[in-house]
Scaffold this motif. Structure first.
Motif, PDB file in Angstrom:
ATOM      1  N   GLY A  14       0.841  -1.189   0.000  1.00  0.00           N
ATOM      2  CA  GLY A  14       0.000   0.000   0.000  1.00  0.00           C
ATOM      3  C   GLY A  14       0.876   1.239   0.000  1.00  0.00           C
ATOM      4  N   LYS A  18       0.655   5.727  -0.483  1.00  0.00           N
ATOM      5  CA  LYS A  18      -0.220   6.892  -0.564  1.00  0.00           C
ATOM      6  C   LYS A  18      -0.380   7.306  -2.019  1.00  0.00           C
ATOM      7  N   GLU A  19      -1.499   7.937  -2.311  1.00  0.00           N
ATOM      8  CA  GLU A  19      -1.798   8.312  -3.682  1.00  0.00           C
ATOM      9  C   GLU A  19      -0.761   9.259  -4.270  1.00  0.00           C
ATOM     10  N   ASP A  20      -0.261  10.209  -3.487  1.00  0.00           N
ATOM     11  CA  ASP A  20       0.738  11.138  -4.020  1.00  0.00           C
ATOM     12  C   ASP A  20       2.039  10.411  -4.356  1.00  0.00           C
ATOM     13  N   TYR A  28       2.164   7.223  -5.283  1.00  0.00           N
ATOM     14  CA  TYR A  28       1.818   6.489  -6.498  1.00  0.00           C
ATOM     15  C   TYR A  28       1.971   7.390  -7.725  1.00  0.00           C
ATOM     16  N   GLU A  29       1.488   8.619  -7.642  1.00  0.00           N
ATOM     17  CA  GLU A  29       1.558   9.543  -8.784  1.00  0.00           C
ATOM     18  C   GLU A  29       3.008   9.873  -9.120  1.00  0.00           C
ATOM     19  N   LYS A  83       4.458   6.803 -10.744  1.00  0.00           N
ATOM     20  CA  LYS A  83       3.899   6.698 -12.094  1.00  0.00           C
ATOM     21  C   LYS A  83       4.603   7.659 -13.052  1.00  0.00           C
TER      22      LYS A  83
END
Length: 86
Positions: A7, A9-11, A13-14, A17
């Motif tokens: 898992g 955090k979304e930031d 992940y970005e 990416k």
């Protein structure tokens, strides 16, 4: 090949990416980034104590001064020989 789910955090992940190249998987991206970090000479910067760094800097400066003096002496000897031959 075994895999694990993690898992993040979304930031994060970005940001990960954004580092992906072409059809590179996230696993390949992470592997590349970790390898780049491990092989980057800057990751080992700062391993000297301040005193050791100061001593090293002084030794390098002294070495340059000694080298300059040696070049000056060699230049003077060359000049003397050339003037004797004239």
């Amino acid at each position: 090949m075994a895999s694990k789910n993690i898992g993040i955090k979304e930031d994060v992940y970005e940001r990960l990416k954004a580092h992906k190249r072409g059809d590179e998987s996230f696993s390949e991206t992470l592997d590349r980034l970790i390898h780049e970090r491990e092989s980057d000479w800057r990751t080992n910067a700062g391993f000297l104590s301040q005193q050791a760094a100061d001593d090293l800097e002084a030794a390098v400066e002294q070495g340059f001064e000694d080298l300059d003096a040696a070049f000056d002496e060699d230049g003077n000897r060359i000049d003397e020989r050339l003037s004797e031959e004239s």
